[in-house]
Design an enzyme around this catalytic site. Structure first.
Site, short mmCIF file in Angstrom:
data_model
loop_
_atom_site.label_atom_id
_atom_site.label_comp_id
_atom_site.label_asym_id
_atom_site.label_seq_id
_atom_site.Cartn_x
_atom_site.Cartn_y
_atom_site.Cartn_z
CB CYS A 75 -3.52 11.63 21.02
SG CYS A 75 -3.68 11.02 22.62
CB CYS A 79 -10.60 13.19 24.95
SG CYS A 79 -9.26 11.98 25.90
CB CYS A 82 -8.99 15.98 22.77
SG CYS A 82 -7.11 16.76 22.55
CB CYS A 119 2.05 23.46 32.06
SG CYS A 119 1.65 24.29 33.79
CB CYS A 150 3.46 21.37 35.64
SG CYS A 150 1.57 20.47 35.64
CB CYS A 210 -1.85 19.75 38.34
SG CYS A 210 -2.94 20.85 37.25
NE ARG A 282 -3.08 26.97 36.68
CZ ARG A 282 -2.68 25.46 36.98
NH1 ARG A 282 -3.01 24.66 36.19
NH2 ARG A 282 -1.86 25.48 37.85
N1 SAM Z 1 -2.71 13.67 26.74
C1 SAM Z 1 -2.44 14.17 27.97
C2 SAM Z 1 -3.97 13.65 28.84
O1 SAM Z 1 -4.89 13.59 28.31
O2 SAM Z 1 -3.79 13.15 29.98
C3 SAM Z 1 -2.25 15.43 28.16
C4 SAM Z 1 -2.74 16.44 27.49
S1 SAM Z 1 -4.52 16.95 27.64
C5 SAM Z 1 -4.79 17.88 26.23
C6 SAM Z 1 -4.55 17.68 29.26
C7 SAM Z 1 -6.24 18.13 29.61
O3 SAM Z 1 -6.63 19.32 28.61
C8 SAM Z 1 -7.36 17.18 29.31
O4 SAM Z 1 -7.43 16.28 30.18
C9 SAM Z 1 -8.59 18.03 29.18
O5 SAM Z 1 -9.01 18.26 30.63
C10 SAM Z 1 -8.04 19.44 28.90
N2 SAM Z 1 -8.65 19.67 27.58
C11 SAM Z 1 -8.22 19.07 26.19
N3 SAM Z 1 -8.72 19.61 25.28
C12 SAM Z 1 -9.70 20.53 25.91
C13 SAM Z 1 -10.61 21.63 25.30
N4 SAM Z 1 -10.89 21.52 23.95
N5 SAM Z 1 -11.32 22.11 26.27
C14 SAM Z 1 -11.03 22.19 27.58
N6 SAM Z 1 -10.06 21.51 27.97
C15 SAM Z 1 -9.29 20.61 27.42
FE1 SF4 Z 2 -4.73 12.60 23.68
FE2 SF4 Z 2 -6.09 14.92 23.71
FE3 SF4 Z 2 -7.17 12.82 25.32
FE4 SF4 Z 2 -4.85 13.95 25.92
S1 SF4 Z 2 -6.89 15.03 25.73
S2 SF4 Z 2 -5.11 11.85 25.75
S3 SF4 Z 2 -4.10 14.42 23.97
S4 SF4 Z 2 -7.18 12.78 23.08
#
Ligand code: SAM
Ligand code: SF4
Ligand code: DTB
Length: 367
Positions: A75, A79, A82, A119, A150, A210, A282
């Site tokens: 990606c 973040c 992530c 989801c 979802c 959500c 949740r």
């Molecule tokens: N890429 C898309 C986005 O970020 O909008 C969708 C997938 S992203 C993985 C969805 C959500 O998962 C993130 O916004 C975050 O809140 C949660 N998430 C991702 N990695 C995580 C982690 N290591 N621990 C807890 N929550 C996590």
């Molecule tokens: Fe990409 Fe992970 Fe951020 Fe979603 S949470 S936008 S998958 S880096």
């Protein structure tokens, strides 16, 4: 006799418990007010949250969603939590967008163990038109199985949100993640305003929202209060509010962050329950590392939904065997969709997938 009923020697059965007047929904929360909730003595906060929960929901009923990563890794966003960001050196293997039949097989398996919602998550900043077409087919296919759908695909335009709604999508997941004040310490490639705009498009398209966040990223209690205010002060409360506890992933900038006091998670869930009284809250990522007792406290605080199944997106979830045992021990029933051929996962289940926000808490117990 108090407004909550007689002093309790033996707890009244839900069907006998007096009706509690539901608090009205507010959209004008201040951060000070939210922080004052989080600051309450623990017992007072939990009592208020449980009382509010009972006014709107069956306290022994839980909603189960199953996650599938339909496109993993690589990606372009950064973040800090992530595993899937191309900016971080993690051990995660990238995978292309799954084929429709792979997704439907996973959805059938989730339905067979009792999940009512499927989801699908993609590691995209935003979907391309070509990829969106393929996701629309997945949504239609999962809907045809009788499950709620979802997806979480990153930022959406208004037109993309409308196309997802037209395909029959029920929920779009897009988290605010944290407070506006702390956000810059976690993500630099997408703004808080970007997230709010996607939520606007989702709502305008008539999709259910959500949206929630992550705790344990090094934020303070006031940040958690501020995030809850952002969510509660949206024009409509998100129908579903995922509260994730950071899953620490080696190679990400947030790996090694000091662990959150678990009672802060419980407090935040309780405050979310009070501030968004009609929303499903949740208990999301992080359950694999939580004790059964901590999870039970979260349910007492008003969490009424979990991710169910062996995996989240790229990490392990609390397994379904463990969940079945826990739900059984706590006497929790779960919401299901109409699929009479499905096996029962655990204690019991009930077909109440109507999602009425003002649902009566006095539903006959199905145990
Ligand atoms: N890429 C898309 C986005 O970020 O909008 C969708 C997938 S992203 C993985 C969805 C959500 O998962 C993130 O916004 C975050 O809140 C949660 N998430 C991702 N990695 C995580 C982690 N290591 N621990 C807890 N929550 C996590
Ligand atoms: Fe990409 Fe992970 Fe951020 Fe979603 S949470 S936008 S998958 S880096
Ligand atoms: C949400 O709030 N949590 C889910 C879902 N929405 C997409 C994702 C949790 C991801 C946990 C880390 C992982 O498995 O990669």
């Amino acid at each position: 006799m108090t407004e909550f009923g007689p002093p309790m020697h033996a707890a009244p059965k839900p069907s006998e418990a007096p009706v509690v007047v539901a608090a009205p929904e507010r959209h004008d929360w201040t951060v000070d007010e939210a922080e004052a909730l989080l600051d309450l003595p623990f017992n007072d906060l939990l009592f208020s949250a449980q009382r509010g929960h009972r006014a709107r929901f069956d306290p022994n009923l839980i909603q189960l969603s199953t996650l599938l990563s339909i496109k993993t890794g690589g990606c372009s966003e950064d973040c800090g939590y992530c595993s899937q960001s191309a900016h971080h050196e993690t051990t995660l293997e990238r995978e292309r967008l799954l084929e429709l039949n792979q997704v439907l097989d996973a959805a059938r398996a989730a339905r067979a163990v009792g999940s009512s919602r499927f989801c699908m998550g993609a590691a995209w900043r935003n979907p391309t038109e070509k990829n969106l077409e393929r996701v629309l087919a997945m949504v239609e296919g999962v809907k045809a199985l009788g499950m709620e759908t979802c997806v979480t695909l990153g930022m959406l335009t208004a037109g993309q949100a409308q196309r997802l709604a037209d395909a029959g999508l029920d929920y779009y997941n897009h988290n605010l993640d944290t407070s506006p004040e702390f956000y810059g310490q976690v993500i630099s490639t997408r703004t808080y305003q970007d997230r709010l705009e996607t939520l606007d498009h989702v709502r305008a398209a008539g999709l259910k929202t959500c949206s929630g966040g992550i705790l344990g990223m090094g934020e303070g209690r006031r940040d958690r209060a501020s995030m809850l205010c952002q969510l509660a002060n949206l024009p409509a409360h998100p129908e579903s509010v995922p509260i994730n506890l950071l899953v620490q992933i080696e190679g990400t900038p947030l790996f090694g962050t000091d662990a959150l006091d678990p009672f802060e998670l419980v407090r935040t869930i309780a405050a979310a329950r009070l501030m968004m009284p009609g929303s499903y809250v949740r208990l999301s990522a992080g359950r694999d590392d939580m004790s059964d007792e901590l999870q039970a406290l979260c349910f007492l605080a008003g969490a009424n939904s979990v991710f169910y199944g062996e995996r989240l997106l790229t990490t392990d979830n609390a397994g379904s065997d463990r969940d079945r045992a826990l739900f059984g021990r706590l006497g929790l029933a779960f919401e299901t969709v109409e699929a009479p051929d499905r096996a029962e996962p655990g204690g019991c289940h009930r077909h109440t997938n109507d999602h009425d926000r003002a649902r009566s808490p006095r539903v006959e117990q199905a145990r």
